[in-house]
Design an enzyme around this catalytic site. Structure first.
Site, PDB file in Angstrom:
ATOM      1  N   THR A  13      65.568 -54.943 -33.372  1.00  0.00           N
ATOM      2  CA  THR A  13      65.897 -53.524 -33.466  1.00  0.00           C
ATOM      3  C   THR A  13      67.340 -53.195 -33.104  1.00  0.00           C
ATOM      4  OG1 THR A  13      63.627 -52.844 -33.062  1.00  0.00           O
ATOM      5  CG2 THR A  13      65.316 -51.262 -32.478  1.00  0.00           C
ATOM      6  N   THR A 161      56.909 -60.055 -19.727  1.00  0.00           N
ATOM      7  CA  THR A 161      55.989 -59.762 -20.825  1.00  0.00           C
ATOM      8  C   THR A 161      56.278 -58.364 -21.355  1.00  0.00           C
ATOM      9  OG1 THR A 161      53.654 -59.905 -21.472  1.00  0.00           O
ATOM     10  CG2 THR A 161      54.079 -58.862 -19.369  1.00  0.00           C
TER      11      THR A 161
HETATM   12  N1  ASP Z   1      60.058 -55.445 -34.537  1.00  0.00           N
HETATM   13  C1  ASP Z   1      61.240 -55.508 -33.693  1.00  0.00           C
HETATM   14  C2  ASP Z   1      61.500 -56.956 -33.345  1.00  0.00           C
HETATM   15  O1  ASP Z   1      60.882 -57.490 -32.494  1.00  0.00           O
HETATM   16  C3  ASP Z   1      61.066 -54.682 -32.486  1.00  0.00           C
HETATM   17  C4  ASP Z   1      62.254 -54.648 -31.561  1.00  0.00           C
HETATM   18  O2  ASP Z   1      63.218 -55.335 -31.665  1.00  0.00           O
HETATM   19  O3  ASP Z   1      62.197 -53.827 -30.624  1.00  0.00           O
HETATM   20  O4  ASP Z   1      62.331 -57.577 -33.931  1.00  0.00           O
END
Ligand code: ASP
Length: 326
Positions: A13, A161
């Protein structure tokens, strides 16, 4: 002399932008976004080099091969940098942090994984603060560990976690205190930090078959019998509370018998966020005890899975693996 860190962007993200199908990582975006964080130019901050992986991955797509790539890249660049920052998606960040903690044996420099819940392309985001703190910690503090920084706390990587899919406090380390807390000051919990290793050695994971089985009331174990083949090296059972399963294991008997027959290692973790799974504490764990299952105690499931990969990759025999799992 100014410190120097290596930043590896794997995807996630933090460096995503909007697309018509939702957020997705965009090539070169993170380079621009980092150059726009003016605090990174400050004298207090380390110089950095950026390595952007290709393809950039949503961390749901991270696999054992990517853990190996990260470990090898860190090994290659090890002597050129004071620390490493891995910008990674949050979904599997705790798995990667756990995996690297086993793969990067003898580490004596900080390796900090971080990311964000809101991408840097948004005006209001948590990525900026996470990056600034990770840079400061990686350059100025002696933390020779694989760590995960998120929501003002630095955690031991194999204790962390993901606890929330939308809060900015997205991670916790329920069974181990944070290594550092970032508030008005950066407070290090020195007593909880590991001593530096001597020489870095990368333990490359092999792609063994590992499974996770989460217990729930009414579970019909026959559904899972077919996965119990001789190829399955280890199975992590996410049991109730302190390591309990329905009917003390009788319902699970076929699965456990197959595990014994196939020499599959059965590790029991708790499905609670906090606390330990200890076989033998309640009668309902009797079947697990009889099947030679091992208690995962307070390990996270992420740590149990990656530790199984690690021990199997060292080609130990089953009894040694069982001893070392604990
Ligand atoms: N779907 C994303 C990932 O894990 C979520 C994030 O980065 O917060 O790459």
């Amino acid at each position: 002399m100014k410190k120097r860190v290596c930043v590896i962007y794997t995807g996630g993200t933090i460096g995503m932008t909007r697309t018509e199908y939702g957020y997705a990582p965009k090539k070169d975006f993170i380079r621009t976004a980092l150059s726009e964080i003016k605090e990174l130019d400050s004298e207090e901050m380390p110089d950095y080099d950026l390595v952007e992986y290709d393809p950039l991955l949503d961390s749901s797509n991270i696999a054992v091969s990517h853990w190996i790539q990260l470990a090898e890249d860190i090994e290659k660049a090890y002597h050129q940098y004071d620390g490493f920052i891995i910008l990674h998606g949050t979904d599997t960040m705790a798995y990667t942090a756990s995996a690297l903690s086993f793969m990067l044996k003898g580490i004596s420099k900080p390796v900090i994984l971080t990311g964000s819940q809101i991408p840097l392309c948004e005006i209001r985001n948590d990525g900026r603060d996470n990056i600034i703190a990770a840079f400061m910690i990686a350059a100025n503090y002696d933390i020779p560990e694989i760590c995960l920084y998120f929501g003002n706390k630095l955690f031991r990587g194999n204790r962390a976690t993901k606890i929330s899919s939308d809060d900015l406090i997205a991670f916790d380390s329920p069974n181990y205190p944070p290594l550092a807390e970032v508030g008005v000051r950066i407070d290090l919990n020195k007593d909880n930090i590991l001593a530096p290793g001597k020489d870095l050695e990368v333990i490359k994971f092999q792609n063994h078959q590992i499974a996770v089985l989460k217990i729930f009331p009414g579970i019909q174990f026959e559904v899972f019998e077919n996965i119990m083949t001789s190829n399955l090296k280890g199975i992590v059972i996410e049991a109730f509370g302190a390591g309990n399963i329905p009917e003390g294991g009788r319902a699970l008997e076929n699965i456990l018998n197959k595990a014994i027959e196939n020499q599959t290692i059965v590790v029991v973790c708790t499905q609670c966020l906090k606390g330990s799974a200890i076989i033998g504490q309640y009668e309902t764990s009797k079947g697990l005890f009889e099947a030679g299952a091992i208690s995962g105690y307070d390990m996270t499931v992420e740590a149990a899975i990656t530790k199984l990969y690690y021990l199997f990759s060292l080609n130990y025999d089953i009894d040694t693996i069982k001893k070392l799992m604990v």
